[in-house]
Motif scaffolding. Structure first.
Motif: not given
Length: 86
Positions: A20-22, A25-27, A32-33, A38-39
């Motif tokens: 997803l980040g790739m 994007g990270l924002q 983020i969700y 993962l957290d």
């Protein structure tokens, strides 16, 4: 959920978050969700490790952050080949 199941779920969520980040994007809201999911998995996994009957008792004189870091390093090293899945 057992430790092995958590480890597998964590690895799958890491792969999903990286993709997803790739791609977005990270924002991005989805990235983020996914990171928050993962957290939560990591926190639950760590909690289970602490409660595990087979775990060694925690020495109160040992720095808790070093214990957490050791387990995170173990988690992050599991099945690193998943990072290269298309």
């Amino acid at each position: 959920m057992r430790l092995e199941q958590f480890e597998e779920a964590i690895n799958e969520k890491k792969v999903e978050m990286i993709k997803l980040g790739m791609r977005k994007g990270l924002q991005n809201e989805e990235t983020i969700y996914c990171s928050q999911e993962l957290d939560k998995l990591l926190n639950d996994y760590n909690r289970l490790l602490m409660e595990d009957k087979h775990s060694k008792p925690i020495n109160p004189y040992v720095d808790l952050s070093s214990i957490i870091l050791k387990h995170l390093q173990r988690i992050l090293s599991i099945h690193h080949r998943y990072f290269f899945i298309n």
